[in-house]
Design a protein around this motif. Structure first.
Motif, mmCIF file in Angstrom:
data_model
loop_
_atom_site.group_PDB
_atom_site.id
_atom_site.type_symbol
_atom_site.label_atom_id
_atom_site.label_comp_id
_atom_site.label_asym_id
_atom_site.label_seq_id
_atom_site.Cartn_x
_atom_site.Cartn_y
_atom_site.Cartn_z
ATOM 1 N N ILE A 27 -0.856 3.825 0.814
ATOM 2 C CA ILE A 27 -1.612 4.651 1.763
ATOM 3 C C ILE A 27 -2.724 3.811 2.390
ATOM 4 O O ILE A 27 -2.933 3.827 3.602
ATOM 5 C CB ILE A 27 -2.285 5.845 1.052
ATOM 6 N N ASP A 28 -3.416 3.039 1.542
ATOM 7 C CA ASP A 28 -4.579 2.308 2.029
ATOM 8 C C ASP A 28 -4.214 1.122 2.912
ATOM 9 O O ASP A 28 -4.903 0.824 3.883
ATOM 10 C CB ASP A 28 -5.431 1.831 0.834
ATOM 11 N N SER A 29 -3.166 0.397 2.564
ATOM 12 C CA SER A 29 -2.785 -0.758 3.394
ATOM 13 C C SER A 29 -1.276 -0.797 3.613
ATOM 14 O O SER A 29 -0.536 -1.383 2.841
ATOM 15 C CB SER A 29 -3.250 -2.056 2.727
ATOM 16 N N PRO A 30 -0.819 -0.129 4.682
ATOM 17 C CA PRO A 30 0.623 -0.011 4.906
ATOM 18 C C PRO A 30 1.262 -1.255 5.557
ATOM 19 O O PRO A 30 2.482 -1.350 5.635
ATOM 20 C CB PRO A 30 0.721 1.177 5.861
ATOM 21 N N LYS A 31 0.451 -2.190 5.982
ATOM 22 C CA LYS A 31 0.976 -3.308 6.784
ATOM 23 C C LYS A 31 1.989 -4.145 5.996
ATOM 24 O O LYS A 31 1.745 -4.514 4.856
ATOM 25 C CB LYS A 31 -0.183 -4.191 7.235
ATOM 26 N N GLY A 32 3.122 -4.435 6.641
ATOM 27 C CA GLY A 32 4.131 -5.299 6.033
ATOM 28 C C GLY A 32 4.937 -4.612 4.937
ATOM 29 O O GLY A 32 5.745 -5.235 4.282
ATOM 30 N N LYS A 33 4.712 -3.314 4.750
ATOM 31 C CA LYS A 33 5.423 -2.605 3.691
ATOM 32 C C LYS A 33 6.534 -1.730 4.264
ATOM 33 O O LYS A 33 6.570 -1.473 5.463
ATOM 34 C CB LYS A 33 4.439 -1.757 2.875
ATOM 35 N N LEU A 34 7.369 -1.275 3.371
ATOM 36 C CA LEU A 34 8.521 -0.495 3.811
ATOM 37 C C LEU A 34 8.901 0.476 2.701
ATOM 38 O O LEU A 34 8.755 0.153 1.529
ATOM 39 C CB LEU A 34 9.665 -1.497 4.039
ATOM 40 N N VAL A 35 9.348 1.658 3.076
ATOM 41 C CA VAL A 35 9.839 2.566 2.038
ATOM 42 C C VAL A 35 11.176 3.169 2.473
ATOM 43 O O VAL A 35 11.343 3.530 3.637
ATOM 44 C CB VAL A 35 8.803 3.670 1.695
ATOM 45 N N ALA A 36 12.137 3.183 1.556
ATOM 46 C CA ALA A 36 13.440 3.797 1.828
ATOM 47 C C ALA A 36 13.604 4.962 0.862
ATOM 48 O O ALA A 36 13.330 4.824 -0.329
ATOM 49 C CB ALA A 36 14.545 2.788 1.622
ATOM 50 N N ILE A 37 14.008 6.113 1.420
ATOM 51 C CA ILE A 37 14.064 7.331 0.616
ATOM 52 C C ILE A 37 15.466 7.918 0.656
ATOM 53 O O ILE A 37 16.074 8.019 1.722
ATOM 54 C CB ILE A 37 13.052 8.361 1.165
ATOM 55 N N SER A 38 15.977 8.318 -0.492
ATOM 56 C CA SER A 38 17.322 8.894 -0.548
ATOM 57 C C SER A 38 17.308 10.296 0.060
ATOM 58 O O SER A 38 16.257 10.931 0.110
ATOM 59 C CB SER A 38 17.811 8.940 -1.986
ATOM 60 N N PRO A 39 18.474 10.802 0.498
ATOM 61 C CA PRO A 39 18.500 12.116 1.157
ATOM 62 C C PRO A 39 17.923 13.234 0.274
ATOM 63 O O PRO A 39 17.278 14.142 0.774
ATOM 64 C CB PRO A 39 19.989 12.354 1.425
ATOM 65 N N ASP A 40 18.151 13.160 -1.037
ATOM 66 C CA ASP A 40 17.621 14.189 -1.936
ATOM 67 C C ASP A 40 16.208 13.884 -2.411
ATOM 68 O O ASP A 40 15.661 14.623 -3.242
ATOM 69 C CB ASP A 40 18.522 14.342 -3.172
ATOM 70 N N GLU A 41 15.656 12.793 -1.934
ATOM 71 C CA GLU A 41 14.310 12.355 -2.346
ATOM 72 C C GLU A 41 14.222 12.052 -3.829
ATOM 73 O O GLU A 41 13.144 12.104 -4.409
ATOM 74 C CB GLU A 41 13.253 13.415 -1.996
ATOM 75 N N ASP A 42 15.357 11.781 -4.462
ATOM 76 C CA ASP A 42 15.278 11.486 -5.891
ATOM 77 C C ASP A 42 15.161 9.990 -6.157
ATOM 78 O O ASP A 42 14.914 9.580 -7.286
ATOM 79 C CB ASP A 42 16.466 12.089 -6.653
ATOM 80 N N VAL A 43 15.336 9.169 -5.129
ATOM 81 C CA VAL A 43 15.141 7.731 -5.298
ATOM 82 C C VAL A 43 14.293 7.212 -4.152
ATOM 83 O O VAL A 43 14.505 7.596 -3.002
ATOM 84 C CB VAL A 43 16.492 6.977 -5.291
ATOM 85 N N SER A 44 13.303 6.390 -4.462
ATOM 86 C CA SER A 44 12.583 5.723 -3.388
ATOM 87 C C SER A 44 12.512 4.233 -3.685
ATOM 88 O O SER A 44 12.360 3.834 -4.837
ATOM 89 C CB SER A 44 11.185 6.312 -3.207
ATOM 90 N N VAL A 45 12.696 3.428 -2.640
ATOM 91 C CA VAL A 45 12.617 1.976 -2.783
ATOM 92 C C VAL A 45 11.432 1.512 -1.949
ATOM 93 O O VAL A 45 11.422 1.701 -0.735
ATOM 94 C CB VAL A 45 13.917 1.315 -2.274
ATOM 95 N N VAL A 46 10.425 0.960 -2.605
ATOM 96 C CA VAL A 46 9.241 0.525 -1.879
ATOM 97 C C VAL A 46 9.210 -1.000 -1.855
ATOM 98 O O VAL A 46 9.393 -1.642 -2.886
ATOM 99 C CB VAL A 46 7.959 1.077 -2.528
ATOM 100 N N VAL A 47 9.008 -1.555 -0.655
ATOM 101 C CA VAL A 47 9.054 -3.003 -0.499
ATOM 102 C C VAL A 47 7.664 -3.545 -0.198
ATOM 103 O O VAL A 47 6.921 -2.946 0.592
ATOM 104 C CB VAL A 47 10.023 -3.367 0.655
ATOM 105 N N ASN A 48 7.340 -4.672 -0.830
ATOM 106 C CA ASN A 48 6.078 -5.392 -0.569
ATOM 107 C C ASN A 48 4.828 -4.601 -0.899
ATOM 108 O O ASN A 48 3.794 -4.806 -0.277
ATOM 109 C CB ASN A 48 5.984 -5.818 0.904
ATOM 110 N N ASP A 49 4.907 -3.709 -1.852
ATOM 111 C CA ASP A 49 3.673 -3.082 -2.293
ATOM 112 C C ASP A 49 3.000 -4.097 -3.216
ATOM 113 O O ASP A 49 2.653 -5.161 -2.760
ATOM 114 C CB ASP A 49 3.957 -1.741 -2.979
ATOM 115 N N ARG A 50 2.816 -3.834 -4.485
ATOM 116 C CA ARG A 50 2.260 -4.882 -5.329
ATOM 117 C C ARG A 50 3.324 -5.913 -5.685
ATOM 118 O O ARG A 50 3.037 -7.067 -5.943
ATOM 119 C CB ARG A 50 1.654 -4.266 -6.588
ATOM 120 N N ASP A 51 4.561 -5.457 -5.715
ATOM 121 C CA ASP A 51 5.696 -6.349 -5.954
ATOM 122 C C ASP A 51 6.669 -6.220 -4.797
ATOM 123 O O ASP A 51 6.566 -5.294 -4.006
ATOM 124 C CB ASP A 51 6.378 -5.957 -7.264
ATOM 125 N N HIS A 52 7.631 -7.172 -4.738
ATOM 126 C CA HIS A 52 8.577 -7.109 -3.618
ATOM 127 C C HIS A 52 9.348 -5.804 -3.601
ATOM 128 O O HIS A 52 9.628 -5.244 -2.556
ATOM 129 C CB HIS A 52 9.569 -8.269 -3.711
#
Lengths: 348, 88
Positions: free
Chosen positions: A94-119
């Motif tokens: 939320i605080d620093s979204p730059k360069g980050k990415l999030v992919a969310i499954s249709p049921d919202e039961d899986v989320s893949v977050v890229v470049n947050d604290r880890d790749h």
């Protein structure tokens, strides 16, 4: 994905249909790509390349194709808050979204977050106490992505926080424990279990607000079974204790218990302004009452569980489609809860 | 505490180990990497890099080398398709 539509209901994994105590189980896998610095040290170019590689992997696998992908910069602060309330991204996103990415499954039961604290952080959710189901879903995604992760024979998977090294696996169970708190047993439980490698924290807020708690494993540098199995015992033990505490209340403090439940119902039904904390406390009282057969029938339980999530601030903002000041949000919340309870009483 | 890259684990290894205290009910020694790892390292990263290289070679008009890379890409793609990981 229309976020406004989503704000009207909780995802499928939210809540258990049979009991009010377990809410959901979560598994989080942390991974970093081989040959790149961790996000803390990585240059903008490196972060961009990591983003591209993972997007490529997502787009080219059959299962992950249906995921909705958002770039951090594309999301407004309200959108990010909304996703955070639904547990799909972290506070740092939320605080620093730059360069980050999030992919969310249709049921919202899986989320893949890229470049947050880890790749790569893969989070997966399941109803009730299904820790294994959540773990297998997350692990499957890690496999399907088919990326080469940074790894040392001595340590296992490497992560930017040394507290997540090894399996990179954090599992969590979420439990609703009002009776333990009311009988002042909760702090004792936490003090006993913390040295055993479990971390307790509140799902929302601080202290014991809302009576919903998350338990996670402190150590990730352990065998997988050492991480998952204790949770199955722990969950059952805590549920047993909570039920015992409720029994004690029912036998010796029946008037206090009854007052708590009916007062919650009365306040939710008649209040004109409701803060988030108040709403959690009252819904907690009603959910406990339903489970103990004091108020409403058991089939109403999932609806109140649902109400817990959809009355959060950003959910109300998405629902009404505008930014809400604190006071207005409290009014909207009270209206929503009131119409919900009136509708329910008219229906039954 | 946050670390910057994998070398940190080699440099500060002992220090990090002191942080990670095992509880009495766990096995005495922490697991080795091989006991933890179960995802097989796979081909998407490699594929991505090869495709970028192919583009570079085509830009430079080095067609002979590009053809080799293209064959390699096809090989990996077929392999992935056989595993059912690739959509097309």
């Amino acid at each position: 994905m229309n976020l406004g539509q989503r704000a009207k209901r909780a995802p499928k994994w939210w809540g258990d249909t049979t009991s009010d105590i377990p809410l959901f189980a979560r598994a989080k896998l942390v991974r970093n790509l081989k040959g790149y610095n961790f996000p803390l040290k990585a240059s903008d170019d490196e972060l961009e390349e990591v983003c591209e590689i993972i997007t490529y992997a997502i787009e080219h696998s059959k299962k992950l194709k249906e995921f909705t992908t958002f770039r951090g910069e594309e999301l407004s602060p309200e959108d990010r808050n909304f996703l955070w309330e639904r547990f799909l991204i972290s506070k740092t996103f939320i605080d620093s979204p730059k360069g980050k990415l999030v992919a969310i499954s249709p049921d919202e039961d899986v989320s893949v977050v890229v470049n947050d604290r880890d790749h790569l952080v893969i989070q997966s959710f399941a109803n009730g106490l299904n820790i294994r189901e959540a773990y297998h879903k997350a692990n499957e995604i890690a496999k399907i992505l088919g990326l080469e992760y940074t790894y040392l024979e001595e340590w296992g998977h490497l992560t930017s926080s040394p507290l997540e090294v090894g399996t990179g696996l954090r599992v969590a169970i979420t439990l609703h424990l009002p009776a333990l708190v009311l009988l002042r047993q909760y702090n004792f439980t936490v003090e006993t279990l913390t040295p055993q490698g479990f971390i307790f924290h509140n799902l929302w807020g601080t202290g014991t607000t809302g009576y919903i708690f998350v338990v996670t494993n402190a150590l990730t540098w352990a065998f997988r079974e050492e991480i998952i199995t204790p949770f199955e015992y722990l969950a059952n033990a805590l549920i047993k204790q909570e039920n015992k505490a409720r029994e004690v209340m029912n036998t010796h403090l029946a008037d206090i218990l009854e007052d708590k439940v009916t007062r919650s119902w009365g306040l939710l039904k008649y209040a004109r302004l409701l803060s988030e904390e108040e709403t959690w406390t009252y819904i907690s009282g009603i959910r406990m009452g339903i489970s103990m057969g004091l108020i409403f029938s058991a089939k109403e339980l999932p609806r109140f569980t649902n109400l817990l999530l959809i009355t959060r601030h950003s959910h109300l903002e998405k629902r009404t489609g505008r930014k809400l000041q604190q006071h207005i949000a409290e009014k909207e919340r009270a209206e929503l809860v009131r119409s919900f309870i009136n509708g329910m009483e008219a229906g039954s | 505490m946050e670390l910057g890259c994998s070398t940190c684990y080699e440099t500060f290894g002992q220090f990090i180990k002191n942080l990670l205290v095992r509880t009495p009910w766990q096995k005495e020694a922490p697991p080795k990497g091989a006991e933890i790892r179960d995802e097989e390292p796979d081909k998407h990263l490699q594929l991505y890099r090869l495709k970028r290289k192919l583009q570079e070679l085509l830009d430079k008009e080095a067609y002979e080398e590009a053809a080799k890379i293209r064959d390699k890409i096809r090989e990996i793609e077929n392999e992935l398709r056989a595993k059912g990981q690739k959509g097309t």
